[in-house]
Design a protein around this motif. Structure first.
Motif, PDB file in Angstrom:
ATOM      1  N   HIS A  62     -11.693 -17.664 -23.185  1.00 15.99           N
ATOM      2  CA  HIS A  62     -12.501 -17.405 -21.985  1.00 15.99           C
ATOM      3  C   HIS A  62     -12.690 -15.909 -21.737  1.00 15.99           C
ATOM      4  O   HIS A  62     -13.715 -15.495 -21.210  1.00 15.99           O
ATOM      5  CB  HIS A  62     -11.886 -18.091 -20.761  1.00 15.99           C
ATOM      6  CG  HIS A  62     -10.638 -17.440 -20.243  1.00 15.99           C
ATOM      7  ND1 HIS A  62      -9.416 -17.567 -20.866  1.00 15.99           N
ATOM      8  CD2 HIS A  62     -10.420 -16.657 -19.155  1.00 15.99           C
ATOM      9  CE1 HIS A  62      -8.496 -16.894 -20.186  1.00 15.99           C
ATOM     10  NE2 HIS A  62      -9.078 -16.330 -19.139  1.00 15.99           N
ATOM     11  N   ILE A 115     -18.561 -20.191 -21.339  1.00 12.61           N
ATOM     12  CA  ILE A 115     -17.941 -18.886 -21.072  1.00 12.61           C
ATOM     13  C   ILE A 115     -18.823 -18.049 -20.156  1.00 12.61           C
ATOM     14  O   ILE A 115     -18.336 -17.357 -19.259  1.00 12.61           O
ATOM     15  CB  ILE A 115     -17.638 -18.162 -22.389  1.00 12.61           C
ATOM     16  CG1 ILE A 115     -16.450 -18.847 -23.081  1.00 12.61           C
ATOM     17  CG2 ILE A 115     -17.346 -16.676 -22.159  1.00 12.61           C
ATOM     18  CD1 ILE A 115     -15.985 -18.201 -24.352  1.00 12.61           C
ATOM     19  N   HIS A 118     -18.016 -19.233 -16.483  1.00 13.05           N
ATOM     20  CA  HIS A 118     -16.676 -19.672 -16.077  1.00 13.05           C
ATOM     21  C   HIS A 118     -16.117 -18.871 -14.892  1.00 13.05           C
ATOM     22  O   HIS A 118     -15.028 -19.183 -14.396  1.00 13.05           O
ATOM     23  CB  HIS A 118     -15.690 -19.618 -17.259  1.00 13.05           C
ATOM     24  CG  HIS A 118     -15.109 -18.270 -17.544  1.00 13.05           C
ATOM     25  ND1 HIS A 118     -15.740 -17.320 -18.320  1.00 13.05           N
ATOM     26  CD2 HIS A 118     -13.932 -17.704 -17.155  1.00 13.05           C
ATOM     27  CE1 HIS A 118     -14.991 -16.245 -18.407  1.00 13.05           C
ATOM     28  NE2 HIS A 118     -13.890 -16.447 -17.709  1.00 13.05           N
TER      29      HIS A 118
END
Length: 419
Positions: A62, A115, A118
């Protein structure tokens, strides 16, 4: 080449955690805890086995762009009297570059924008301005897990900690987190689930929580993975921002010269990309030092090879990559480190990795020197041959291969290309 992608990512996560701990103060073990929390919540929501495997991978990755964006900010501060990024801009860049870096990774399901989004809040107040209904569920899950690990010690197993977690999640329903994901979390998450997140239990939990796929990857897919990992490593320091990528390219070219079989060539490239993964564990004050290291600093720097060994030994079925990568500072006369191996211990591949690393270090620019020409680098390495430190036959072949003006040794600025 067969790879268990998540096993590699779980191993490398120790280095990613060290970076986050140093740069933004996150507790060590962060990536694995996010993966574990995300898996638990993903199961409660009803994600498929393939989705859960990919969710775990994205949890580890991430913040894959953190070292890269940190170097951006250092450059911005250097040339901008107003300072570096705001928190919002910093998070925006981490998400945008992180998404670009993983675009061509060999995942099992469609993971577009996970990603990228997020860090989004349910009410649209995040860096991209996306509301929950325009944010993939995997991104929402990682966001919740990330926020919890940033705000609570998830390794503390007690009812007070559990109660505080539940209160925090409920209090941010509709603002940070969607009502649907909050309802699912509060219904599913119990005190017992904290046991899975302790340092003692988390590795065992992750090994059993999802299916393991030992998939066949194309060479290009492995190159994509290797180049991403090399970039994460290299951007830890401005002074080595192309080193691992350069060593990997050197390894590939020499492996082609020696006519390594296709799978061995791919493995050798991956070993070159990962040879300095242990540098993620070395403090920036040493990696970024513009001058010569003193004796104490040099001893700390030398530990990066031990860390490389400790990280890569956790990947099953890759012992050859472990050995090639972790022995790149060994010398034929036994004067290398950390194991003090000699010519009787070192295979041709280990000797070749050492030479590829030395050549790259000599020809690239560092804080204390300009990059040497091919001729000067070979001259310096010939001196090492005379001292009995490196293999003469390998050096002769490297001189022949790398002197070829038709071969472009430059590292592409775009790290990934589709296969």
């Amino acid at each position: 080449m067969k790879i268990d992608l998540n096993e590699i990512l779980y191993a490398v996560s120790a280095g990613l955690d060290a970076v986050e701990h140093e740069l933004i103060g996150i507790r060590k073990g962060h990536c694995k805890r996010i993966a574990a929390m995300s898996i638990m919540l993903g199961k409660a929501i009803g994600l498929s086995p393939d989705d859960l495997v990919d969710l775990a991978a994205f949890s580890i990755l991430h913040d894959n762009a953190l070292t890269q964006v940190n170097q951006e900010e250092i450059g911005l501060r250097k040339y901008n009297a107003a300072g570096g990024y705001s928190v919002r801009d910093f998070n925006f860049r981490r998400c945008v570059i992180g998404e670009q870096n993983t675009k061509y990774m060999p995942f099992r399901t469609n993971n577009r924008d996970v990603i990228l989004l997020h860090h989004e809040n349910a009410d649209g107040s995040g860096p991209q301005g996306r509301t929950y209904d325009r944010t993939p569920i995997k991104a929402q899950i990682i966001h919740l897990s990330d926020c919890l690990d940033n705000n609570f010690d998830l390794t503390a197993v007690n009812r007070d900690n559990y109660g505080a977690i539940i209160y925090y999640v409920k209090s941010n329903s509709g603002s940070m987190f969607s009502k649907e994901i909050v309802d699912c979390f509060t219904k599913f998450f119990k005190v017992k689930h904290l046991n899975n997140l302790t340092f003692t239990n988390i590795d065992n939990f992750l090994s059993k929580a999802t299916k393991h796929f030992n998939d066949e990857y194309t060479p290009q897919e492995v190159y994509n993975l290797a180049t991403l990992l090399a970039m994460i490593i290299d951007f830890k320091s401005h002074y080595t921002c192309k080193h691992s990528s350069g060593v990997a390219v050197n390894c590939k070219k020499m492996a082609e010269f020696y006519k390594f079989p296709p799978e061995k060539l791919t493995k050798f490239y991956l070993a070159g990309a990962l040879h300095d993964v242990g540098k993620l564990m070395i403090p920036n004050e040493i990696l970024q030092k513009p001058g010569k290291l003193d004796d104490r600093e040099y001893e700390i720097m030398k530990q990066h090879v031990v860390y490389t060994y400790e990280i890569l030994k956790n990947i099953k079925g890759m012992n050859d990559i472990l050995i090639w990568a972790a022995h790149h500072h060994e010398k034929l006369d036994g004067s290398g480190y950390p194991f003090g191996l000699t010519k009787d211990d070192l295979s041709m591949e280990e000797r070749l990795m050492t030479c590829c690393d030395i050549y790259q270090a000599l020809t690239e620019e560092r804080a204390y020197k300009a990059g040497f020409s091919h001729e000067k680098a070979i001259e310096i390495m010939r001196g090492m041959v005379i001292e009995g430190k490196i293999d003469n036959s390998i050096l002769l072949n490297m001189d022949h291969v790398f002197a070829n003006k038709e071969w472009d040794r430059s590292i592409p600025t775009s790290i990934l290309t589709s296969s």
